[in-house]
Design a protein around this motif. Structure first.
Motif, PDB file in Angstrom:
ATOM      1  N   HIS A  47      18.274 -23.316  10.748  1.00 31.36           N
ATOM      2  CA  HIS A  47      16.837 -23.533  10.921  1.00 31.36           C
ATOM      3  C   HIS A  47      16.197 -23.569   9.541  1.00 31.36           C
ATOM      4  O   HIS A  47      15.716 -22.569   9.020  1.00 31.36           O
ATOM      5  N   LYS A  48      16.190 -24.737   8.950  1.00 33.11           N
ATOM      6  CA  LYS A  48      15.810 -24.882   7.543  1.00 33.11           C
ATOM      7  C   LYS A  48      14.314 -24.663   7.298  1.00 33.11           C
ATOM      8  O   LYS A  48      13.915 -24.248   6.215  1.00 33.11           O
ATOM      9  N   LYS A  49      13.473 -24.944   8.297  1.00 29.82           N
ATOM     10  CA  LYS A  49      12.026 -24.868   8.094  1.00 29.82           C
ATOM     11  C   LYS A  49      11.469 -23.477   8.412  1.00 29.82           C
ATOM     12  O   LYS A  49      10.271 -23.229   8.273  1.00 29.82           O
ATOM     13  N   LEU A  50      12.310 -22.554   8.813  1.00 30.16           N
ATOM     14  CA  LEU A  50      11.875 -21.251   9.299  1.00 30.16           C
ATOM     15  C   LEU A  50      11.048 -20.475   8.270  1.00 30.16           C
ATOM     16  O   LEU A  50      11.414 -20.367   7.114  1.00 30.16           O
ATOM     17  N   SER A  51       9.935 -19.914   8.747  1.00 29.60           N
ATOM     18  CA  SER A  51       9.185 -18.918   7.994  1.00 29.60           C
ATOM     19  C   SER A  51       9.471 -17.585   8.671  1.00 29.60           C
ATOM     20  O   SER A  51       8.929 -17.306   9.743  1.00 29.60           O
ATOM     21  N   PRO A  52      10.348 -16.754   8.098  1.00 31.16           N
ATOM     22  CA  PRO A  52      10.907 -15.617   8.834  1.00 31.16           C
ATOM     23  C   PRO A  52       9.933 -14.470   9.088  1.00 31.16           C
ATOM     24  O   PRO A  52       9.050 -14.185   8.277  1.00 31.16           O
ATOM     25  N   HIS A 113      10.807 -29.236  13.600  1.00 32.28           N
ATOM     26  CA  HIS A 113       9.355 -29.396  13.535  1.00 32.28           C
ATOM     27  C   HIS A 113       8.610 -28.115  13.181  1.00 32.28           C
ATOM     28  O   HIS A 113       7.616 -28.146  12.454  1.00 32.28           O
ATOM     29  N   THR A 114       9.072 -26.978  13.691  1.00 36.15           N
ATOM     30  CA  THR A 114       8.284 -25.744  13.582  1.00 36.15           C
ATOM     31  C   THR A 114       8.863 -24.753  12.580  1.00 36.15           C
ATOM     32  O   THR A 114      10.074 -24.670  12.390  1.00 36.15           O
ATOM     33  N   SER A 115       7.955 -23.988  11.978  1.00 35.90           N
ATOM     34  CA  SER A 115       8.384 -22.916  11.079  1.00 35.90           C
ATOM     35  C   SER A 115       8.478 -21.582  11.814  1.00 35.90           C
ATOM     36  O   SER A 115       8.904 -20.589  11.231  1.00 35.90           O
ATOM     37  N   LEU A 116       8.061 -21.550  13.092  1.00 38.86           N
ATOM     38  CA  LEU A 116       8.153 -20.327  13.885  1.00 38.86           C
ATOM     39  C   LEU A 116       9.601 -20.066  14.290  1.00 38.86           C
ATOM     40  O   LEU A 116      10.413 -20.994  14.359  1.00 38.86           O
ATOM     41  N   MET A 117       9.921 -18.811  14.572  1.00 38.68           N
ATOM     42  CA  MET A 117      11.234 -18.502  15.129  1.00 38.68           C
ATOM     43  C   MET A 117      11.384 -19.234  16.464  1.00 38.68           C
ATOM     44  O   MET A 117      10.424 -19.338  17.228  1.00 38.68           O
ATOM     45  N   VAL A 118      12.582 -19.722  16.729  1.00 40.57           N
ATOM     46  CA  VAL A 118      12.833 -20.455  17.975  1.00 40.57           C
ATOM     47  C   VAL A 118      13.895 -19.726  18.791  1.00 40.57           C
ATOM     48  O   VAL A 118      14.967 -19.387  18.283  1.00 40.57           O
ATOM     49  N   GLY A 119      13.567 -19.478  20.049  1.00 41.09           N
ATOM     50  CA  GLY A 119      14.516 -18.874  20.971  1.00 41.09           C
ATOM     51  C   GLY A 119      14.799 -19.814  22.134  1.00 41.09           C
ATOM     52  O   GLY A 119      14.003 -20.714  22.428  1.00 41.09           O
ATOM     53  N   VAL A 153      19.016 -22.460  16.700  1.00 43.66           N
ATOM     54  CA  VAL A 153      18.211 -21.485  17.430  1.00 43.66           C
ATOM     55  C   VAL A 153      18.331 -20.105  16.768  1.00 43.66           C
ATOM     56  O   VAL A 153      19.429 -19.649  16.462  1.00 43.66           O
ATOM     57  N   ASP A 154      17.204 -19.441  16.557  1.00 46.56           N
ATOM     58  CA  ASP A 154      17.195 -18.161  15.845  1.00 46.56           C
ATOM     59  C   ASP A 154      17.577 -16.983  16.733  1.00 46.56           C
ATOM     60  O   ASP A 154      18.184 -16.024  16.268  1.00 46.56           O
ATOM     61  N   PHE A 155      17.195 -17.037  18.010  1.00 39.88           N
ATOM     62  CA  PHE A 155      17.602 -15.989  18.949  1.00 39.88           C
ATOM     63  C   PHE A 155      17.834 -16.602  20.321  1.00 39.88           C
ATOM     64  O   PHE A 155      17.232 -17.617  20.683  1.00 39.88           O
TER      65      PHE A 155
END
Length: 425
Positions: A47-52, A113-119, A153-155
């Protein structure tokens, strides 16, 4: 290496630095919490665009926004707009719960597309593999997880705790709604038809191998969460929670981050005890709750029933709130439903942070109170959780005296006391 393995080795990652800055704590302190398992930092390496963000004990309460298409509402464009709205309204994560057709292209698009965590819930793909449910193999279930992990997917929610022994509690528990979890129901039916053990439980070592490869955080799903206040805190719910606690230790030992999912529908007086029980049984793992919804009788207003329960849950130890919209139990939410759900959840999360005395949480409230005391309408709107709604309200009902509002007018207590203060000076 996963964030957990690196934290245990004393390695401070870039993701830790960024997440710690948002929490206004040191990266070293955050790493300690991750190493002990009381905090997770979901961050898939793809997830390259992630803002953790970090989730867990001592941190600000995070919120998640569900989205995704259904068979009757297959509008992917609208779901991307929901993700954009979630980011605009300062949510921390989105979950793609698409359960119809080929879900992969949208999932990949969302992650890019998104910098949010994705589950996600990988088992939602079970009925889209071109096979009937009884034909699915354990390898098919593991393959769903692998695909989602590869996509970034982050979680992931995995219903690994609904075992044969847990299902044996269904009849004696005398539930009104035995299983309301979509993923849990798929697993339960597959187990019933095939006579086999839960594929994620039986192959948990393989699950951990996949999570290790991509640094996917496990969100151990509560397949047996109560879907009615009548069903809360029963043997079926608690027996699954015990299994999830055992799986938590296995995952941590392997270097995989874990959080636990919780109820569901629940009376107010049961919430605090359930939060304590989860923390005890699951070794202080971060707790991710849906609501809890404190009554069953408010369809169309379940963002409110959920916010009430969410505030109490988070104040009592929950770390991550899954939003509920006014459309819950009725339909797939539209954009206005999503906004109402996010705002309600953010109010609940912030109220809980105040109750937990999270460092700095009350600064926002103090600023707002000072702006109100000064009748500084510009500042009040800037500080508002949702500036658009109060701004529109004020435009629609402007008083003769712009210093006050149309509720009190000349009777404004703040205006009067300000005049008194000026004399005292």
């Amino acid at each position: 290496m996963t964030q957990l393995i690196q934290a245990k080795k004393g390695i401070i990652t870039e993701q830790m630095k960024k997440a710690a800055k948002k929490e206004k704590i040191s990266a070293e302190k955050l790493a300690e919490k991750i190493a002990e398992g009381s905090v997770v930092l979901p961050a898939n390496k793809n997830h390259k665009k992630l803002s953790p963000y970090a989730i867990g004990a001592g941190l600000t309460t995070k919120i998640n926004v569900n989205l995704g298409i259904s068979e009757d509402c297959p509008n992917y464009e609208l779901e991307i707009k929901k993700a954009d709205l979630a980011e605009k309204l300062k949510a921390h994560a989105v979950m793609d719960l698409s359960c119809s057709g080929d879900t992969r292209p949208f999932r990949r698009n969302l992650i890019e597309h998104t910098s949010l965590m994705v589950g996600t819930v990988p088992v939602y793909d079970a009925e889209n593999l071109g096979k009937e449910l009884p034909e699915l193999t354990e390898e098919d279930f593991l393959g769903m997880l692998k695909t989602h992990a590869e996509d970034g997917v982050d979680f992931v929610t995995l219903h690994a705790g609904i075992t044969k022994n847990v299902l044996a509690h269904m009849k004696p528990a005398d539930r009104i709604m035995p299983i309301v979890s979509r993923g849990g129901a798929v697993i339960a039916e597959w187990m019933d038809i095939t006579g086999k053990e839960n594929p994620f439980f039986a192959n948990f070592d393989k699950v951990l191998d996949i999570c290790l490869e991509y640094d996917v955080t496990l969100s151990l799903g509560d397949a047996c969460r109560p879907g009615a206040v009548h069903d809360a805190s029963d043997s079926m719910q608690i027996s699954e929670l015990i299994v999830l606690g055992e799986l938590t230790k296995k995952a941590r030992d392997a270097g995989v981050q874990v959080m636990i999912e919780g109820p569901g529908h629940m009376r107010i007086d049961e919430i605090a005890a359930n939060m304590l029980l989860e923390k005890k049984l699951c070794h202080n793992a971060p707790f991710y709750v849906l609501g809890p919804l404190v009554t069953d009788v408010a369809p169309g207003y379940d963002h409110i029933t959920s916010a009430i329960g969410g505030a109490i849950a988070a104040a009592s130890g929950a770390d991550f709130l899954c939003y509920v919209t006014p459309a819950e139990h009725v339909k797939l939410p539209d954009l206005s439903d999503v906004k109402e759900g996010i705002i309600a959840s953010r109010i609940a999360a912030h109220a809980a942070d105040l109750a937990k005395h999270v460092p700095g949480a009350d600064n926002w409230d103090k600023e707002m109170s000072i702006a109100r005391s000064n009748l500084d309408w510009k500042k009040m709107l800037e500080l508002a959780l949702d500036p658009e709604k109060p701004g529109k309200m004020r435009e629609e009902s402007m008083p003769r005296d712009p210093a006050v509002c149309t509720m009190c007018g000349k009777m404004c207590s703040v205006n009067r006391t300000n005049r008194i203060k000026e004399k005292i000076k």
